[in-house]
Scaffold this motif. Structure first.
Motif, PDB file in Angstrom:
ATOM      1  N   THR A 194      14.350 -19.611 -28.429  1.00 33.60           N
ATOM      2  CA  THR A 194      14.672 -20.829 -27.689  1.00 33.60           C
ATOM      3  C   THR A 194      13.395 -21.410 -27.085  1.00 33.60           C
ATOM      4  N   GLY A 195      13.304 -22.733 -27.105  1.00 32.76           N
ATOM      5  CA  GLY A 195      12.195 -23.441 -26.474  1.00 32.76           C
ATOM      6  C   GLY A 195      12.744 -24.424 -25.460  1.00 32.76           C
ATOM      7  N   ALA A 196      11.952 -24.711 -24.423  1.00 27.03           N
ATOM      8  CA  ALA A 196      12.433 -25.565 -23.337  1.00 27.03           C
ATOM      9  C   ALA A 196      11.449 -26.692 -23.046  1.00 27.03           C
ATOM     10  N   THR A 197      11.932 -27.680 -22.297  1.00 27.56           N
ATOM     11  CA  THR A 197      11.100 -28.836 -21.963  1.00 27.56           C
ATOM     12  C   THR A 197       9.957 -28.478 -21.014  1.00 27.56           C
ATOM     13  N   ASP A 198      10.027 -27.301 -20.355  1.00 25.25           N
ATOM     14  CA  ASP A 198       8.914 -26.877 -19.505  1.00 25.25           C
ATOM     15  C   ASP A 198       7.857 -26.104 -20.292  1.00 25.25           C
ATOM     16  N   GLY A 199       8.042 -25.980 -21.615  1.00 25.99           N
ATOM     17  CA  GLY A 199       7.065 -25.309 -22.463  1.00 25.99           C
ATOM     18  C   GLY A 199       7.297 -23.823 -22.627  1.00 25.99           C
ATOM     19  N   SER A 200       8.382 -23.278 -22.094  1.00 21.85           N
ATOM     20  CA  SER A 200       8.625 -21.833 -22.210  1.00 21.85           C
ATOM     21  C   SER A 200       9.343 -21.499 -23.510  1.00 21.85           C
ATOM     22  N   LEU A 201       8.943 -20.385 -24.104  1.00 26.57           N
ATOM     23  CA  LEU A 201       9.501 -19.894 -25.353  1.00 26.57           C
ATOM     24  C   LEU A 201      10.092 -18.520 -25.084  1.00 26.57           C
ATOM     25  N   GLN A 202      11.328 -18.285 -25.509  1.00 23.95           N
ATOM     26  CA  GLN A 202      12.014 -17.025 -25.233  1.00 23.95           C
ATOM     27  C   GLN A 202      12.657 -16.500 -26.501  1.00 23.95           C
ATOM     28  N   ASN A 203      12.606 -15.178 -26.694  1.00 27.54           N
ATOM     29  CA  ASN A 203      13.226 -14.535 -27.837  1.00 27.54           C
ATOM     30  C   ASN A 203      14.424 -13.725 -27.366  1.00 27.54           C
ATOM     31  N   TRP A 204      15.549 -13.858 -28.093  1.00 22.76           N
ATOM     32  CA  TRP A 204      16.793 -13.153 -27.775  1.00 22.76           C
ATOM     33  C   TRP A 204      17.204 -12.344 -28.984  1.00 22.76           C
ATOM     34  N   ARG A 205      17.748 -11.124 -28.740  1.00 15.30           N
ATOM     35  CA  ARG A 205      18.179 -10.279 -29.848  1.00 15.30           C
ATOM     36  C   ARG A 205      19.547  -9.687 -29.585  1.00 15.30           C
TER      37      ARG A 205
ATOM     38  N   MET B  73      23.883  -8.987 -30.198  1.00 16.07           N
ATOM     39  CA  MET B  73      25.109  -9.650 -29.790  1.00 16.07           C
ATOM     40  C   MET B  73      25.951  -8.636 -29.034  1.00 16.07           C
ATOM     41  N   PRO B  74      26.090  -8.736 -27.699  1.00 14.74           N
ATOM     42  CA  PRO B  74      25.645  -9.888 -26.911  1.00 14.74           C
ATOM     43  C   PRO B  74      24.117  -9.975 -26.841  1.00 14.74           C
ATOM     44  N   ALA B  75      23.631 -11.194 -26.703  1.00 19.73           N
ATOM     45  CA  ALA B  75      22.195 -11.446 -26.732  1.00 19.73           C
ATOM     46  C   ALA B  75      21.522 -10.955 -25.460  1.00 19.73           C
ATOM     47  N   GLU B  76      20.361 -10.321 -25.627  1.00 21.46           N
ATOM     48  CA  GLU B  76      19.534  -9.891 -24.506  1.00 21.46           C
ATOM     49  C   GLU B  76      18.113 -10.353 -24.754  1.00 21.46           C
ATOM     50  N   LYS B  77      17.375 -10.624 -23.657  1.00 20.56           N
ATOM     51  CA  LYS B  77      15.980 -11.037 -23.797  1.00 20.56           C
ATOM     52  C   LYS B  77      15.173  -9.930 -24.463  1.00 20.56           C
ATOM     53  N   HIS B  78      14.372 -10.334 -25.457  1.00 20.46           N
ATOM     54  CA  HIS B  78      13.540  -9.357 -26.161  1.00 20.46           C
ATOM     55  C   HIS B  78      12.177  -9.201 -25.496  1.00 20.46           C
ATOM     56  N   TRP B  79      11.608 -10.281 -25.003  1.00 22.08           N
ATOM     57  CA  TRP B  79      10.367 -10.212 -24.233  1.00 22.08           C
ATOM     58  C   TRP B  79      10.315 -11.355 -23.246  1.00 22.08           C
ATOM     59  N   ASP B  80       9.403 -11.244 -22.275  1.00 24.59           N
ATOM     60  CA  ASP B  80       9.284 -12.265 -21.236  1.00 24.59           C
ATOM     61  C   ASP B  80       8.877 -13.587 -21.858  1.00 24.59           C
ATOM     62  N   PRO B  81       9.266 -14.698 -21.233  1.00 23.25           N
ATOM     63  CA  PRO B  81       8.951 -16.016 -21.800  1.00 23.25           C
ATOM     64  C   PRO B  81       7.455 -16.235 -21.978  1.00 23.25           C
ATOM     65  N   PHE B  82       7.103 -16.868 -23.094  1.00 25.35           N
ATOM     66  CA  PHE B  82       5.719 -17.270 -23.367  1.00 25.35           C
ATOM     67  C   PHE B  82       5.593 -18.744 -23.018  1.00 25.35           C
ATOM     68  N   GLN B  83       4.507 -19.132 -22.362  1.00 23.73           N
ATOM     69  CA  GLN B  83       4.345 -20.517 -21.909  1.00 23.73           C
ATOM     70  C   GLN B  83       3.369 -21.284 -22.786  1.00 23.73           C
ATOM     71  N   PHE B  84       3.847 -22.375 -23.386  1.00 15.67           N
ATOM     72  CA  PHE B  84       2.977 -23.278 -24.132  1.00 15.67           C
ATOM     73  C   PHE B  84       2.377 -24.350 -23.233  1.00 15.67           C
ATOM     74  N   GLY B  85       3.081 -24.700 -22.156  1.00 17.13           N
ATOM     75  CA  GLY B  85       2.565 -25.709 -21.231  1.00 17.13           C
ATOM     76  C   GLY B  85       2.988 -27.128 -21.556  1.00 17.13           C
ATOM     77  N   TYR B  86       3.631 -27.332 -22.697  1.00 18.05           N
ATOM     78  CA  TYR B  86       4.111 -28.652 -23.095  1.00 18.05           C
ATOM     79  C   TYR B  86       5.557 -28.511 -23.586  1.00 18.05           C
ATOM     80  N   PRO B  87       6.356 -29.564 -23.505  1.00 20.58           N
ATOM     81  CA  PRO B  87       7.741 -29.472 -23.978  1.00 20.58           C
ATOM     82  C   PRO B  87       7.826 -29.049 -25.445  1.00 20.58           C
ATOM     83  N   ILE B  88       8.685 -28.098 -25.735  1.00 27.42           N
ATOM     84  CA  ILE B  88       8.879 -27.617 -27.106  1.00 27.42           C
ATOM     85  C   ILE B  88       9.995 -28.430 -27.744  1.00 27.42           C
ATOM     86  N   ARG B  89       9.692 -29.067 -28.874  1.00 28.46           N
ATOM     87  CA  ARG B  89      10.672 -29.938 -29.548  1.00 28.46           C
ATOM     88  C   ARG B  89      11.112 -29.417 -30.903  1.00 28.46           C
ATOM     89  N   GLY B  90      10.388 -28.468 -31.462  1.00 32.35           N
ATOM     90  CA  GLY B  90      10.772 -27.952 -32.767  1.00 32.35           C
ATOM     91  C   GLY B  90      10.376 -26.494 -32.918  1.00 32.35           C
TER      92      GLY B  90
END
Length: 198
Positions: free
Chosen positions: A60-71, A73-90
Motif C-alpha cells: 500500500t502507498g499513501a499520499t504522505d509518501g509512506s509505503l507499507q507491506n502486508w502479508r 490473511m488476516p493481513a499483518e504488517k510485514h515491515w515498518d513503513p518506508f518513506q518516499f517523501g512524496y505522494p505515491i500514485r502507482g
C-alpha cells in the motif's frame, strides 16, 4: 473508494477508503473479510497492489509518501513503513521476481523488495507520475506522467519508447494480456489503445 485491486491467486480484493481504512474483501463469498485502520499514515491510501506470485502479499502507498507491506490473511504488517517523501500514485510488482515499481511525486523508481534496495530512479519528470505498470512478461515497465507514457527496459533501465500527444493528463494505464497494446486513460475519461513497437 480511493483505490481498489484484486489478487490473482486468491479470491481476495483490497480497497482504500477516504477515512484511511484498508478493507480486504472475500470476493468468492462476496463479503468483507478484514478492516484495518492504517494509523501510521498521515495521508490517505492512494495505491494498492497484490504481489503476482503470492496472492496474499499486499503493498500500500499513501499520499504522505509512506509505503507499507502486508502479508497473510488476516493481513499483518510485514515491515515498518518506508518513506518516499512524496505522494505515491502507482505501484506494481514484476510478475517474475522481486522487482517492484513505484511512482511518487515527479519520480519513478524500481527496487528489489527482498533486500529493500532501490535499483533505479528516474530523472524528475515535468508532471507527477500517476501510474506505473510492468508488461505481462516483466521485461518492460512503463510509467505515466502528465501527457506522456514512458516505457523502459526493466533490467537495463534503457528507454524503449515514449508515447505522447495526448489531449489531457494520463491517469491510468493497462497492458493487453499479450503485451502488444497499451490501454491509456486520460483524466477526462477518454480511453485510447496504443499498439506498441515490437
Amino acid at each position: 473508494w480511493l483505490a481498489f485491486t484484486t489478487s490473482n491467486l486468491a479470491s481476495l480484493g483490497a480497497s482504500a477508503t477516504p477515512n484511511g481504512e484498508l478493507i480486504l474483501w472475500d470476493l468468492a463469498a462476496q463479503k468483507l473479510a478484514q478492516r484495518i485502520v492504517v494509523e501510521e499514515n498521515s495521508g490517505r491510501l492512494s495505491a494498492l497492489k497484490f504481489m503476482h506470485s503470492h496472492g496474499l502479499n499486499l503493498m500500500t502507498g499513501a499520499t504522505d509518501g509512506s509505503l507499507q507491506n502486508w502479508r497473510g490473511m488476516p493481513a499483518e504488517k510485514h515491515w515498518d513503513p518506508f518513506q518516499f517523501g512524496y505522494p505515491i500514485r502507482g505501484l506494481d510488482y514484476r510478475p517474475t521476481d522481486s522487482l517492484q515499481a513505484a511512482g511518487y511525486g515527479k519520480l519513478f523508481s524500481l527496487w528489489d523488495y527482498r533486500v529493500n534496495r532501490q535499483v533505479f530512479r528516474s530523472e524528475r519528470q515535468a508532471a507527477n507520475v500517476t501510474d506505473v505498470l510492468f508488461s505481462p512478461n516483466g521485461r518492460h515497465v512503463c510509467f505515466a506522467s502528465g501527457t506522456t507514457v514512458q516505457i523502459i527496459d526493466a533490467d537495463s533501465h534503457y528507454p524503449m519508447e515514449t508515447l505522447s500527444g495526448f489531449a489531457g493528463s494520463v491517469s491510468s494505464i493497462a497492458y493487453f494480456p499479450d503485451g502488444t497494446r497499451l490501454v491509456i486513460v486520460n483524466a477526462d475519461g477518454k480511453l485510447m489503445i496504443w499498439r506498441l513497437s515490437p
